[in-house]
Design an enzyme around this catalytic site. Structure first.
Site, PDB file in Angstrom:
ATOM      1  CE  LYS A 114     -80.779 -43.878 -16.617  1.00 15.08           C
ATOM      2  NZ  LYS A 114     -79.863 -43.364 -17.659  1.00 15.08           N
ATOM      3  CE  LYS A 197     -82.665 -51.286 -20.469  1.00 13.58           C
ATOM      4  NZ  LYS A 197     -82.977 -50.196 -21.288  1.00 13.58           N
ATOM      5  CE  LYS A 200     -73.089 -49.118 -17.538  1.00  8.91           C
ATOM      6  NZ  LYS A 200     -72.171 -48.144 -17.068  1.00  8.91           N
TER       7      LYS A 200
END
Ligand code: TRP
Length: 335
Positions: A114, A197, A200
């Site tokens: 991240k 995956k 969004k």
């Protein structure tokens, strides 16, 4: 059993988080025994480890709550709340930051992903994120924590923190929480790339099925979903190394309860054009009633907020009792 789990308020609710968390929690609720308790929360404190516009965060928090209730979560049976309304999460996180070691956090792979290339520019919160997650589960003395594969490392850290706290303070306040990965939480992949995956944050809307997609949009996305040119194999073992094919079969299996082997046997030798309309129908049948109820609930946001306020008050009673034990074990002077 003490079940504790959290979901981030992400805005766009899609088939990945629906099958991975929302429907899974609803099923766990159905299996609760009379002595079991479940604490399900919206991880808004975790969400702000990355920048969030306030209006978007508020809306996303309500939407996740509405989706959970629409899918069948009963706030009378389980506790449903948002983390920020239970200050004990953040308070316990501070204590646990003094227990966790820098070396332990340095091994967390999600932070590395991240924070990307600009690690120095990442928030300190993103770095200590897993300690807050440990506090989330330990505040309720969780025994079972349903999570996806990607959260397993954080749960292992929570176990290490719990064990070290108990040992250092000479107490046994925290049971060691077990991650429950579970077969019914399929790893839902992007419709455009079986290696990613469903998310969004994928720039292509074609990569995911959103809760509010109309039926014809769902059918079109599945029709265009990436596959390989090979026909369906006779057994699920034949899907190995074919991530897109495996994803579509896995989705149909998760939605209908039919095994992947049986689906393969049924479609063996035929192309994915045969399976896709069946899959689209299954997705529409699952999501349509949830979407309908979801829209109804969002028409009265005050009612959703009231559910979260009530859930937070009940959660606080448990978390505050744990904090009192923690304070006493540490030696904090308290009235
Ligand atoms: N980190 C989890 C995720 O992104 C969400 C989460 C926060 C969580 N706190 C938790 C999950 C505690 C389980 C238990 O999916």
């Amino acid at each position: 059993m003490r079940i504790v789990s959290g979901i981030q308020p992400t805005g766009q609710i899609h088939l990945g988080n629906y099958l991975g968390a929302i429907r899974r929690w609803v099923r766990m609720q159905a299996d609760l025994g009379p002595e079991d308790r479940a604490f399900f929360f919206i991880a808004d404190l975790h969400a702000i480890t990355l920048p969030q516009p306030p209006g978007a965060l508020r809306a996303a928090t309500r939407e996740i709550a509405a989706a959970l209730i629409a899918a069948g979560l009963d706030p009378g049976r389980v506790l449903l709340f948002n983390q920020a309304q239970v200050p004990e999460h953040a308070e316990l996180a501070w204590v646990l930051m003094c227990i966790a070691r820098v070396g332990w956090l340095n091994r967390m792979t999600q932070f590395k992903e991240k924070s990307g290339r600009d690690r120095e520019g990442a928030s300190v919160g993103l770095y200590t994120y897993p300690v807050l997650q440990a506090a989330d589960v330990l505040a309720y003395k969780a025994t079972h924590v349903p999570v996806g594969e990607d959260q397993k490392q954080h749960l292992e850290l929570a176990r290490d923190i719990a064990a070290r706290f108990n040992a250092e303070m000479g107490c046994d306040i925290f049971p060691l929480p077990e991650p429950t990965i579970g077969p019914e939480a399929p790893r839902v992949r992007s419709l455009r790339d079986g290696a990613a995956k469903m998310s969004k944050s994928d720039p292509s809307d074609q990569s995911r099925i959103n809760l509010l997609d109309p039926a014809d949009a769902i059918a079109a996305k599945i029709r265009r979903a990436k596959t390989d040119p090979l026909p369906l194999p006779e057994t699920a073992a034949g899907l190995k190394g074919r991530p897109e094919a495996e994803n579509l079969v896995g989705l149909l299996a998760a939605l209908t309860g039919e095994s992947a082997d049986s689906i393969c046997a049924r479609f063996a030798g035929r192309g994915f054009a045969a399976l896709k309309p069946v899959l689209a129908e299954a997705i529409i049948a699952e999501l349509a009633p949830v979407a309908l109820r979801f829209r109804e609930l969002l028409a009265t946001p005050e009612a959703i907020d009231a559910v979260l306020v009530e859930g937070a008050a009940r959660a606080r009673a448990t978390a505050a009792a744990t904090l009192a034990e923690v304070h006493a074990a540490i030696g904090f002077l308290k009235p």
